[in-house]
Structures are given as structure tokens and as C-alpha cells.
Design a protein around this motif. Structure first.
Motif, PDB file in Angstrom:
ATOM      1  N   TYR A  36       0.839  -1.193   0.000  1.00  0.00           N
ATOM      2  CA  TYR A  36       0.000   0.000   0.000  1.00  0.00           C
ATOM      3  C   TYR A  36       0.877   1.246   0.000  1.00  0.00           C
ATOM      4  O   TYR A  36       1.961   1.264   0.561  1.00  0.00           O
ATOM      5  N   PHE A  89       3.680   0.705   2.747  1.00  0.00           N
ATOM      6  CA  PHE A  89       3.489  -0.351   3.734  1.00  0.00           C
ATOM      7  C   PHE A  89       3.340  -1.686   3.037  1.00  0.00           C
ATOM      8  O   PHE A  89       2.659  -1.804   2.019  1.00  0.00           O
ATOM      9  N   PHE A 103       0.206  -5.008   9.194  1.00  0.00           N
ATOM     10  CA  PHE A 103       0.986  -4.022   8.466  1.00  0.00           C
ATOM     11  C   PHE A 103       2.359  -3.815   9.108  1.00  0.00           C
ATOM     12  O   PHE A 103       2.501  -3.876  10.326  1.00  0.00           O
ATOM     13  N   GLY A 104       3.336  -3.532   8.268  1.00  0.00           N
ATOM     14  CA  GLY A 104       4.637  -3.139   8.751  1.00  0.00           C
ATOM     15  C   GLY A 104       4.623  -1.673   9.187  1.00  0.00           C
ATOM     16  O   GLY A 104       3.604  -0.990   9.084  1.00  0.00           O
ATOM     17  N   THR A 105       5.767  -1.202   9.645  1.00  0.00           N
ATOM     18  CA  THR A 105       5.884   0.171  10.142  1.00  0.00           C
ATOM     19  C   THR A 105       5.834   1.187   9.007  1.00  0.00           C
ATOM     20  O   THR A 105       5.379   2.306   9.186  1.00  0.00           O
TER      21      THR A 105
END
Lengths: 113, 115
Positions: A36, A89, A103-105
Motif C-alpha cells: 500500500y 506499507f 501491516f509493517g511500520t
């Protein structure tokens, strides 16, 4: 699956260069991944997705690579443009968990004109 | 076609108050998910609803609740607000379970500030 992380929090590239954004995940049961893009003040925008039975998927100027052996995901953006500046992301879905995504950071991409 | 719409876009509350956030999915989408995004972090899953039933819940306290209506719109309620609840609350819709139905389309979010 909760440990979706990114190697680099920030990335600066020259306009026209290629960008590579990396993502590591920890859950071998993850079966679906999405990249995203989120611009300031907006919600995340779908870029490209890939299922775990694939290694590579290409879209318009973007390519996602999946390496299940090392649990690594990357997003390649060709001929990066100023409009590509945003936070990116990776998100993973673990098999049999409905439609819950982790989700990642995020990586902040800045394109220098 | 309208995308995912959320309201309000911004709101300020004080500790202990409650808040209701609203979401309208894309026409034809039957699943709605809620995510919390704290500044500088990625979205964190709160709830998923499909056909008006809760299909998943993230690691959030019981102060958080949600529901989905017959027209597939949804509300997220947060009671006894804490300072740490300050975040962007994102709603995402999708077609529903099944092949090709997993892509989440997000709204612009509701920015909640708790003072």
C-alpha cells in the motif's frame, strides 16, 4: 505475522531512478501480501498484491518479489516520479484468519527532482 | 462511484468520553474492517465484519466495539477514551471472503484527538 517489518524507515531517490523497498515477515503461514501507498492525509492506497504461490508479480512501473525461503518481500518502482513520494506499507494476511492484515511500520520514500 | 467514505474526518474528545465513527463501504462490498493507525506506525487491525457478523477482532480492549448495518455501513464505538486512543481510524471495505476478495480499499480515515 505480527512482526511485519521494514529494513529501512526512509529512502531518498533521484527522479527517474528505480526504487526498492524491502519488507520482512515472520509468519510462514502468511498466504497473501499487499503493498500500500499512503500519502499525507489520505488512507492507504492499493498498489499491488501477490499470493504465496507466486514469486513475482508485475504491474505498471511496479514489481513485487516474494522470497518465501527468507520471508522477504520487496517492491520495485521503476523510473520513480515525484508523485511516488509517500509512505509505503507491506501488509500480510495469515492463512485462515479471515481478512485480517498485519501491516509493517512503513518506509517513507522521498523523490528528489 | 464513491469510494469508502468515513465521518467525521476530524474530531476532538476529552478523556473519558465516548466516540462513534461511521463508515460507508464501496457499493457492492459486504465486508468492512476497522484499523487504528497511530502516528508514525502502520495500521493495526481492530475488527472485521461481514454480512453484519463479526468475523475477526484484533488485540484491543472491550472499550472498542463495532457493528455493521443491513446496508453494510458500519460504526466503530470507543468508550472511556484514553489519551492513547488518539489516532487515525481507518475503515476498509472488501467484497468478502473468497478468491480475489481480499483486497482492502481504505477510506481517508477519521482523525481522533483525545485531550
Amino acid at each position: 505475522g505480527e512482526n511485519v517489518g521494514l529494513h529501512l524507515p526512509t529512502l531518498s531517490v533521484q527522479e527517474g531512478d528505480n526504487s526498492i523497498i524491502n519488507c520482512a515477515y515472520s509468519n510462514s503461514a502468511s498466504d497473501y501480501f499487499i503493498w500500500y501507498k499512503q500519502e499525507s492525509g489520505k488512507g492507504p492506497q492499493f498498489i499491488i498484491d501477490i499470493r504465496s504461490n507466486m514469486d513475482k508479480r508485475q504491474g505498471q512501473r511496479v514489481t513485487v518479489l516474494l522470497n518465501k525461503t527468507v520471508k522477504h518481500l520487496s517492491l520495485q518502482i521503476a523510473a520513480t516520479q515525484p508523485g511516488d513520494s509517500a509512505v509505503y506499507f507491506c501488509a500480510e494476511k495469515i492463512r485462515d484468519t479471515g481478512n485480517q492484515f498485519y501491516f509493517g511500520t512503513g518506509t517513507s520514500l522521498t523523490v528528489i527532482p | 462511484d464513491a469510494g469508502v467514505t468515513q465521518s467525521p474526518t476530524h474530531l476532538i474528545k476529552t478523556r473519558g468520553q465516548h466516540v462513534t465513527l461511521r463508515c460507508s463501504p464501496i457499493s457492492g462490498h459486504k465486508s468492512v474492517s476497522w484499523y487504528q493507525q497511530v502516528l508514525g506506525q502502520g495500521p493495526q487491525f481492530i475488527f472485521q465484519y461481514y454480512e453484519k457478523e463479526e468475523r475477526g477482532r484484533g488485540n484491543f480492549p472491550d472499550r472498542f466495539s463495532a457493528r455493521q448495518f443491513p446496508n453494510y455501513s458500519s460504526e466503530l464505538n470507543v468508550n472511556a477514551l484514553l489519551l492513547g486512543d488518539s489516532a487515525l481510524y481507518l475503515c476498509a471495505s472488501s467484497l468478502g471472503p473468497g478468491s480475489g476478495a481480499n483486497v482492502l480499499t481504505f477510506g481517508a480515515g477519521s482523525r481522533l484527538t483525545v485531550l
